[in-house]
Design a protein around this motif. Sequence first.
Motif, PDB file in Angstrom:
ATOM      1  N   ALA A  39       0.846  -1.186   0.000  1.00 13.74           N
ATOM      2  CA  ALA A  39       0.000   0.000   0.000  1.00 13.74           C
ATOM      3  C   ALA A  39       0.885   1.241   0.000  1.00 13.74           C
ATOM      4  CB  ALA A  39      -0.902  -0.012   1.225  1.00 13.74           C
ATOM      5  N   PRO A  40       0.354   2.370  -0.434  1.00 15.41           N
ATOM      6  CA  PRO A  40       1.138   3.604  -0.471  1.00 15.41           C
ATOM      7  C   PRO A  40       1.704   3.938   0.908  1.00 15.41           C
ATOM      8  CG  PRO A  40      -0.901   3.892  -1.673  1.00 15.41           C
ATOM      9  CD  PRO A  40      -0.999   2.560  -0.994  1.00 15.41           C
ATOM     10  N   GLY A  41       3.000   4.196   0.962  1.00 16.32           N
ATOM     11  CA  GLY A  41       3.634   4.577   2.210  1.00 16.32           C
ATOM     12  C   GLY A  41       3.893   3.442   3.179  1.00 16.32           C
ATOM     13  N   LYS A  42       3.607   2.210   2.759  1.00 15.18           N
ATOM     14  CA  LYS A  42       3.792   1.059   3.644  1.00 15.18           C
ATOM     15  C   LYS A  42       4.747   0.052   3.018  1.00 15.18           C
ATOM     16  CE  LYS A  42      -0.686   1.345   5.954  1.00 15.18           C
ATOM     17  NZ  LYS A  42      -1.897   0.580   6.381  1.00 15.18           N
ATOM     18  N   GLN A  43       5.250  -0.836   3.875  1.00 18.99           N
ATOM     19  CA  GLN A  43       6.121  -1.890   3.380  1.00 18.99           C
ATOM     20  C   GLN A  43       5.306  -2.979   2.696  1.00 18.99           C
ATOM     21  OE1 GLN A  43       8.428  -3.207   6.812  1.00 18.99           O
ATOM     22  NE2 GLN A  43      10.100  -1.839   6.221  1.00 18.99           N
ATOM     23  N   ARG A  44       5.972  -3.686   1.799  1.00 15.21           N
ATOM     24  CA  ARG A  44       5.316  -4.817   1.149  1.00 15.21           C
ATOM     25  C   ARG A  44       5.001  -5.871   2.196  1.00 15.21           C
ATOM     26  NH1 ARG A  44       7.906  -7.062  -4.365  1.00 15.21           N
ATOM     27  NH2 ARG A  44       7.724  -4.814  -4.725  1.00 15.21           N
TER      28      ARG A  44
END
Length: 116
Positions: A39-44
């Motif tokens: 997600a945008p701004g988050k880790q995979r």
Amino acid sequence: APPVESGGGLVQAGGSLRLSCTTSQDPGSLDFLAWHRQAPGKQREFVARIWRGGNTNYAESVQGRFTISRNDVGNAMYLQMNSLKPEDTAVYYCEAVSYRNGEDQWGQGTQVTVSA
């Protein structure tokens, strides 16, 4: 060649989508196929995995809503996503792993957007 994802799109909360992933790797050499998302701004993060023998694993956040499967040949994998939530919005990636061949291949990703 890396695997190729398809099936992403825009859907309303509560709706469903089915993602597909095809791989050109020898199905007999694959140890598992998996889905991840970012997600945008988050880790995979890990979403689901299907092993050579058919066993599956799911992230707790998608358990009971998502189902991973594959075709009989073993060169295509699917992710049926039901009861989608806005927090499922992410780019979804396919991973294909062969321990024997030392291969860990990732696709380019497909965008899934869930509107509230």
